[in-house]
Design a protein around this motif. Structure first.
Motif, mmCIF file in Angstrom:
data_model
loop_
_atom_site.group_PDB
_atom_site.id
_atom_site.type_symbol
_atom_site.label_atom_id
_atom_site.label_comp_id
_atom_site.label_asym_id
_atom_site.label_seq_id
_atom_site.Cartn_x
_atom_site.Cartn_y
_atom_site.Cartn_z
ATOM 1 N N ILE A 170 0.851 -1.191 0.000
ATOM 2 C CA ILE A 170 0.000 0.000 0.000
ATOM 3 C C ILE A 170 0.884 1.239 0.000
ATOM 4 C CG2 ILE A 170 -1.792 1.287 1.229
ATOM 5 C CD1 ILE A 170 -2.776 -1.370 2.373
ATOM 6 N N LEU A 171 0.584 2.149 -0.904
ATOM 7 C CA LEU A 171 1.337 3.397 -1.027
ATOM 8 C C LEU A 171 0.383 4.567 -0.820
ATOM 9 C CD1 LEU A 171 3.987 4.909 -1.888
ATOM 10 C CD2 LEU A 171 3.079 4.853 -4.224
ATOM 11 N N ARG A 172 0.676 5.370 0.194
ATOM 12 C CA ARG A 172 -0.090 6.589 0.470
ATOM 13 C C ARG A 172 0.787 7.762 0.047
ATOM 14 N NH1 ARG A 172 -4.454 5.158 3.764
ATOM 15 N NH2 ARG A 172 -4.272 3.062 4.636
ATOM 16 N N ILE A 173 0.367 8.437 -1.012
ATOM 17 C CA ILE A 173 1.187 9.471 -1.623
ATOM 18 C C ILE A 173 1.051 10.785 -0.862
ATOM 19 C CG2 ILE A 173 1.544 10.817 -3.741
ATOM 20 C CD1 ILE A 173 0.510 8.327 -5.264
ATOM 21 N N SER A 174 2.179 11.394 -0.572
ATOM 22 C CA SER A 174 2.209 12.678 0.125
ATOM 23 C C SER A 174 2.760 13.746 -0.802
ATOM 24 C CB SER A 174 3.082 12.590 1.388
ATOM 25 O OG SER A 174 3.258 13.874 1.961
ATOM 26 N N ASP A 175 1.906 14.653 -1.267
ATOM 27 C CA ASP A 175 2.367 15.746 -2.119
ATOM 28 C C ASP A 175 3.107 16.806 -1.320
ATOM 29 O OD1 ASP A 175 1.573 14.862 -4.629
ATOM 30 O OD2 ASP A 175 -0.465 15.644 -4.397
ATOM 31 N N ALA A 176 2.828 16.849 -0.016
ATOM 32 C CA ALA A 176 3.409 17.904 0.817
ATOM 33 C C ALA A 176 4.928 17.800 0.915
ATOM 34 C CB ALA A 176 2.786 17.869 2.209
ATOM 35 N N ASP A 177 5.433 16.597 1.252
ATOM 36 C CA ASP A 177 6.881 16.448 1.431
ATOM 37 C C ASP A 177 7.494 15.364 0.551
ATOM 38 O OD1 ASP A 177 5.955 14.134 2.601
ATOM 39 O OD2 ASP A 177 6.415 14.753 4.658
ATOM 40 N N ARG A 178 6.648 14.697 -0.261
ATOM 41 C CA ARG A 178 7.085 13.626 -1.172
ATOM 42 C C ARG A 178 7.637 12.408 -0.440
ATOM 43 N NH1 ARG A 178 4.190 14.340 -5.125
ATOM 44 N NH2 ARG A 178 5.520 13.011 -6.402
ATOM 45 N N LEU A 179 7.495 12.362 0.869
ATOM 46 C CA LEU A 179 7.901 11.176 1.638
ATOM 47 C C LEU A 179 6.687 10.259 1.763
ATOM 48 C CD1 LEU A 179 10.182 12.722 4.438
ATOM 49 C CD2 LEU A 179 10.860 11.500 2.352
ATOM 50 N N HIS A 180 6.416 9.552 0.706
ATOM 51 C CA HIS A 180 5.232 8.709 0.652
ATOM 52 C C HIS A 180 5.325 7.588 1.692
ATOM 53 C CE1 HIS A 180 4.952 10.981 -2.948
ATOM 54 N NE2 HIS A 180 5.803 10.249 -3.640
ATOM 55 N N ASN A 181 4.172 7.195 2.185
ATOM 56 C CA ASN A 181 4.095 6.105 3.175
ATOM 57 C C ASN A 181 3.859 4.800 2.415
ATOM 58 O OD1 ASN A 181 3.645 4.378 5.262
ATOM 59 N ND2 ASN A 181 2.033 5.582 6.234
ATOM 60 N N ARG A 182 4.898 3.961 2.358
ATOM 61 C CA ARG A 182 4.842 2.724 1.575
ATOM 62 C C ARG A 182 5.102 1.532 2.480
ATOM 63 N NH1 ARG A 182 9.231 1.024 -3.034
ATOM 64 N NH2 ARG A 182 8.209 -0.885 -3.776
ATOM 65 N N THR A 183 4.150 0.606 2.513
ATOM 66 C CA THR A 183 4.291 -0.586 3.347
ATOM 67 C C THR A 183 3.985 -1.835 2.530
ATOM 68 O OG1 THR A 183 1.999 -0.328 4.104
ATOM 69 C CG2 THR A 183 3.726 0.590 5.509
ATOM 70 N N ALA A 184 4.671 -2.924 2.858
ATOM 71 C CA ALA A 184 4.433 -4.216 2.202
ATOM 72 C C ALA A 184 4.057 -5.224 3.267
ATOM 73 C CB ALA A 184 5.676 -4.673 1.451
ATOM 74 N N ASP A 190 -3.178 -16.593 10.089
ATOM 75 C CA ASP A 190 -4.261 -15.648 10.398
ATOM 76 C C ASP A 190 -3.761 -14.229 10.569
ATOM 77 O OD1 ASP A 190 -6.128 -17.683 10.353
ATOM 78 O OD2 ASP A 190 -5.902 -18.124 12.495
ATOM 79 N N TYR A 191 -2.479 -14.020 10.458
ATOM 80 C CA TYR A 191 -1.900 -12.706 10.725
ATOM 81 C C TYR A 191 -1.154 -12.186 9.515
ATOM 82 C CZ TYR A 191 -2.772 -14.334 15.476
ATOM 83 O OH TYR A 191 -3.358 -14.826 16.600
ATOM 84 N N TRP A 192 -0.911 -10.877 9.545
ATOM 85 C CA TRP A 192 -0.113 -10.215 8.517
ATOM 86 C C TRP A 192 1.176 -9.720 9.141
ATOM 87 C CZ3 TRP A 192 -1.360 -9.711 3.361
ATOM 88 C CH2 TRP A 192 -2.683 -10.004 2.975
ATOM 89 N N LYS A 193 2.265 -9.867 8.398
ATOM 90 C CA LYS A 193 3.535 -9.284 8.804
ATOM 91 C C LYS A 193 3.888 -8.189 7.816
ATOM 92 C CE LYS A 193 5.598 -13.080 11.416
ATOM 93 N NZ LYS A 193 6.794 -13.925 11.603
ATOM 94 N N GLY A 194 4.239 -7.028 8.343
ATOM 95 C CA GLY A 194 4.491 -5.889 7.477
ATOM 96 C C GLY A 194 5.839 -5.253 7.673
ATOM 97 N N GLN A 195 6.251 -4.509 6.675
ATOM 98 C CA GLN A 195 7.464 -3.740 6.795
ATOM 99 C C GLN A 195 7.293 -2.437 6.033
ATOM 100 O OE1 GLN A 195 10.703 -5.949 5.099
ATOM 101 N NE2 GLN A 195 9.750 -6.141 3.080
ATOM 102 N N THR A 196 8.003 -1.418 6.476
ATOM 103 C CA THR A 196 7.994 -0.122 5.813
ATOM 104 C C THR A 196 9.071 -0.111 4.738
ATOM 105 O OG1 THR A 196 7.217 0.980 7.820
ATOM 106 C CG2 THR A 196 8.270 2.362 6.141
ATOM 107 N N LEU A 197 8.724 0.408 3.562
ATOM 108 C CA LEU A 197 9.655 0.451 2.443
ATOM 109 C C LEU A 197 10.033 1.892 2.108
ATOM 110 C CD1 LEU A 197 7.926 -2.088 0.010
ATOM 111 C CD2 LEU A 197 9.659 -2.577 1.754
ATOM 112 N N VAL A 198 11.234 2.073 1.584
ATOM 113 C CA VAL A 198 11.620 3.392 1.082
ATOM 114 C C VAL A 198 10.795 3.670 -0.167
ATOM 115 C CG1 VAL A 198 13.497 4.776 0.138
ATOM 116 C CG2 VAL A 198 13.963 3.131 1.970
ATOM 117 N N PRO A 199 10.089 4.795 -0.207
ATOM 118 C CA PRO A 199 9.227 5.067 -1.375
ATOM 119 C C PRO A 199 10.058 5.370 -2.621
ATOM 120 C CG PRO A 199 9.258 6.949 0.096
ATOM 121 C CD PRO A 199 10.004 5.850 0.813
#
Length: 199
Positions: A170-184, A190-199
């Protein structure tokens, strides 16, 4: 990769989809599906998203269409969602399932008339087949309207395609600072494991 047992990226994606529908995003119910063709080349097309819940994303597909044949030959695929009203993009992979039950049959009968005719047209002309001109489609549709004024018979080849996700990004785009929130996210039982990615 961090253990995030309480996180549910699919629920977040469904929430975004519903927000996009509420905001009347023109792409709210359209998703790109990428598959591999018989030569191993990527093949991408837009599908109408019929429903999405904790079981996955649901589409209506023709079992004889190129996308269905490609998925039967090689299940590798990816869905791409993009809602400009939210500036949210998502990619999905998962288990491919098919279903044709009474709820699907009734749901098809609730589709707009033009959409039902489009599905019925594939019983006369194979989807993606080459034709002499667009007038062939128009003539076939005119004939179909005469024969079936209000089509109620679901085409035999039509079925539900369900993508039950086991991987999401999921990528949440930030026009304000271009530091988009990207997670995989990867599903682990029954569970999800996630990590934050460099956009």
């Amino acid at each position: 990769m961090s253990d995030t047992r309480r996180a549910d990226p699919l629920a977040s994606l469904i929430s975004c989809w519903r927000q996009a529908q509420f905001l009347k995003d023109p792409a709210a119910n359209f998703v790109a599906l990428a598959t591999l063709d018989e030569s191993g080349n990527p093949a991408t097309r837009m599908l109408t998203l019929r429903h999405m819940d904790d079981k996955g994303a649901v589409f209506y597909v023709n079992a004889d269409s190129p996308k269905s044949l490609q998925l039967r030959a090689d299940t590798r695929h990816e869905l791409l969602f993009f809602w400009t009203s939210l500036m949210v993009s998502a990619r999905m992979r998962g288990e491919i399932r098919y279903r044709r039950d009474p709820s699907f049959l009734e749901g098809w009968r609730q589709k707009p008339l033009g959409s039902r005719y489009a599905d019925r047209l594939h019983t006369r002309l194979a989807q993606s087949a080459a034709i002499a001109s667009r007038s062939v489609l128009i003539d076939e549709l005119a004939t179909l309207r005469e024969v079936e004024p209000n089509p109620q018979d679901v085409p035999d080849a039509l079925q539900e395609l369900i993508v039950a996700p086991n991987w999401l990004e999921i990528l949440r785009i930030s026009d304000a600072d271009r530091l988009h929130n990207r997670t995989a996210w990867v599903r682990n039982g029954d569970y999800w494991k996630g990590q934050t990615l460099v956009p």
